[in-house]
Enzyme design. Structure first.
Site, short mmCIF file in Angstrom:
data_model
loop_
_atom_site.label_atom_id
_atom_site.label_comp_id
_atom_site.label_asym_id
_atom_site.label_seq_id
_atom_site.Cartn_x
_atom_site.Cartn_y
_atom_site.Cartn_z
N ASP A 1 34.37 -6.65 -60.81
CA ASP A 1 35.57 -6.97 -60.39
C ASP A 1 36.51 -5.71 -60.59
O ASP A 1 37.28 -5.85 -61.62
CB ASP A 1 36.23 -7.96 -61.08
CG ASP A 1 35.06 -9.43 -60.62
OD1 ASP A 1 35.37 -9.97 -59.65
OD2 ASP A 1 34.30 -9.60 -61.49
N SER B 1 28.44 -15.89 -59.65
CA SER B 1 28.26 -17.39 -59.97
C SER B 1 28.46 -17.92 -58.48
O SER B 1 27.63 -18.95 -58.29
CB SER B 1 29.24 -17.95 -60.63
OG SER B 1 29.55 -17.30 -62.01
N GLY C 1 33.65 -6.54 -66.09
CA GLY C 1 32.80 -6.20 -65.41
C GLY C 1 33.30 -5.34 -64.27
O GLY C 1 34.37 -5.93 -63.65
N MET D 1 34.51 -17.63 -66.10
CA MET D 1 34.88 -19.01 -65.56
C MET D 1 33.48 -19.80 -65.64
O MET D 1 33.26 -20.69 -64.93
CB MET D 1 35.27 -18.84 -64.15
CG MET D 1 36.54 -18.09 -63.84
SD MET D 1 37.46 -18.63 -62.55
CE MET D 1 36.45 -18.11 -61.27
N GLY D 2 32.38 -19.21 -66.55
CA GLY D 2 31.18 -20.12 -66.77
C GLY D 2 30.26 -19.88 -65.83
O GLY D 2 30.32 -18.94 -64.79
N HIS E 1 27.60 -11.70 -66.89
CA HIS E 1 28.63 -12.12 -67.94
C HIS E 1 27.79 -11.70 -69.40
O HIS E 1 28.26 -11.15 -70.12
CB HIS E 1 28.56 -13.63 -68.09
CG HIS E 1 29.17 -14.30 -66.73
ND1 HIS E 1 28.58 -14.79 -66.12
CD2 HIS E 1 30.28 -14.07 -66.48
CE1 HIS E 1 29.50 -15.21 -64.91
NE2 HIS E 1 30.54 -14.85 -65.29
N GLN F 1 40.31 -6.20 -60.55
CA GLN F 1 40.66 -6.91 -61.66
C GLN F 1 40.96 -6.11 -62.81
O GLN F 1 41.93 -6.32 -63.67
CB GLN F 1 39.69 -8.19 -61.81
CG GLN F 1 40.12 -8.98 -63.02
CD GLN F 1 39.04 -10.23 -62.96
OE1 GLN F 1 39.29 -11.02 -62.28
NE2 GLN F 1 37.93 -10.23 -63.76
P1 AMP Z 1 34.13 -14.48 -63.90
O1 AMP Z 1 33.19 -15.79 -64.60
O2 AMP Z 1 33.35 -14.32 -62.29
O3 AMP Z 1 35.55 -14.73 -63.74
O4 AMP Z 1 33.73 -13.15 -64.45
C1 AMP Z 1 33.83 -13.01 -66.11
C2 AMP Z 1 33.40 -11.38 -66.19
O5 AMP Z 1 32.26 -11.41 -66.00
C3 AMP Z 1 34.49 -10.77 -65.38
O6 AMP Z 1 34.87 -9.53 -66.28
C4 AMP Z 1 33.78 -10.13 -64.52
O7 AMP Z 1 33.85 -8.88 -63.86
C5 AMP Z 1 32.31 -10.12 -65.03
N1 AMP Z 1 31.24 -10.14 -64.23
C6 AMP Z 1 30.93 -10.89 -63.20
N2 AMP Z 1 29.80 -10.71 -62.43
C7 AMP Z 1 29.35 -9.53 -62.97
C8 AMP Z 1 28.24 -8.66 -62.66
N3 AMP Z 1 27.10 -8.83 -61.79
N4 AMP Z 1 28.09 -7.58 -63.44
C9 AMP Z 1 28.78 -7.36 -64.35
N5 AMP Z 1 29.91 -8.11 -64.80
C10 AMP Z 1 30.20 -9.08 -64.06
#
Ligand code: AMP
Length: 281
Positions: free
Chosen positions: A150, A186, A147, A30-31, A37, A153
């Site tokens: 989550d 984020s 990641g 989601m940027g 990320h 997820q």
């Molecule tokens: P999001 O932008 O929050 O939807 O995350 C996109 C991807 O990045 C998902 O697979 C998350 O699990 C991963 N992600 C977000 N934060 C972290 C983190 N701190 N460590 C590892 N992966 C992450």
């Protein structure tokens, strides 16, 4: 590095690359990118011929009253970070294209998505599976990175991939943390310094719970949960949503610790900011 926002262009390019035998790696986000990320980019770079990262703040995974409008966004910076990190293609679709006004189809996982975060956010995972199904169809990846942060997820998406017969392998990257242990997110952007102090308690609780298991050999689930709760309750702004011991393959709560498959998971609101974290044992 290519930047595409047209879904038609994306679809054509991915189909062409797939047909020519290229292995497409894909990272849905989601940027407002951070090292969490970008670590997923590192995870896929060497095993993909074309590495795509998508940036899309997906409205269907937010419920009414959640932070859809104020979710942090900075596409210019995100694009720069992707370029530096070796992403081949950034896909930035628009809401009106992915969800045309008369769109009426959702993809929903009906088991692993129902408890834990699914209870506090009943429509959240349906939004996640729906958008990922759409993005997988457009980007045609054979490998996707998610990641560990989550954890639920991951379980839900792995089920969706299996049940809907997407020919996709999932790679999971470890949770990337700030130097003080806070899992990168984020949404950390929203926290003021007092709230951030409280947010640190999530990781502190998980580490304390893990050390009871690993160092003291305690396997009583209630004892571990009591430890998690006692630390989380120290937060002035913290409201606990759940603190559980679950099976990392199913996300079902465990009645006994099984070190090789049990995981500690916590979720809490710091004021109105909802944070999650987990640790494997
Ligand atoms: P999001 O932008 O929050 O939807 O995350 C996109 C991807 O990045 C998902 O697979 C998350 O699990 C991963 N992600 C977000 N934060 C972290 C983190 N701190 N460590 C590892 N992966 C992450």
């Amino acid at each position: 590095m290519e930047i595409i926002s047209s879904i038609l262009k994306m679809k054509k390019l991915a189909a062409r690359e797939e047909k020519s035998g290229k292995k497409i790696g894909f990272i849905p986000t989601m940027g407002y990118l951070h090292e969490g990320h970008l670590s997923l980019v590192d995870l896929l770079r060497d095993c993909s011929d074309l590495l795509i990262l998508s940036i899309f703040v997906n409205p269907t995974q937010f419920a009414v009253g959640e932070d859809l409008e104020k979710y942090p966004r900075n596409p210019t910076r995100d694009i720069e970070l992707c370029r530096e990190r070796g992403v081949d293609l950034v896909f930035i679709p628009q809401v009106k294209d992915l969800y045309p006004e008369d769109s009426s189809t959702f993809v929903s996982e009906e088991s692993a998505s129902k408890h834990l975060c699914g209870q506090a956010r009943p429509t959240h995972f349906r939004g996640v599976t729906t958008i990922c199904a759409k993005l997988f169809n457009l980007c045609r990846p054979s490998i996707v990175a998610l990641g560990q942060k989550d954890a639920q997820q991951i379980v839900v998406l792995k089920r969706m991939i299996r049940d809907m017969h997407f020919p996709i392998e999932v790679k999971v990257g470890p949770t990337i943390r700030e130097s003080d242990g806070l899992a990168m997110s984020s949404r950390n952007e929203y926290l003021n310094s007092g709230q951030r102090e409280d947010a640190l308690l999530l990781n502190r609780a998980l580490e304390a719970g893990k050390s009871l298991v690993v160092e003291k050999g305690i396997t009583n689930v209630d004892r571990i949960k009591a430890e998690l709760m006692s630390i989380l309750r120290k937060g002035r702004f913290l409201r606990i949503n759940y603190a559980e011991v679950v099976n990392c393959e199913t996300m079902l709560v465990e009645s006994e610790i099984q070190p090789e498959r049990s995981m500690l998971v916590v979720a809490a609101w710091v004021d109105s900011v909802r944070l999650i974290d987990n640790i494997k044992l």
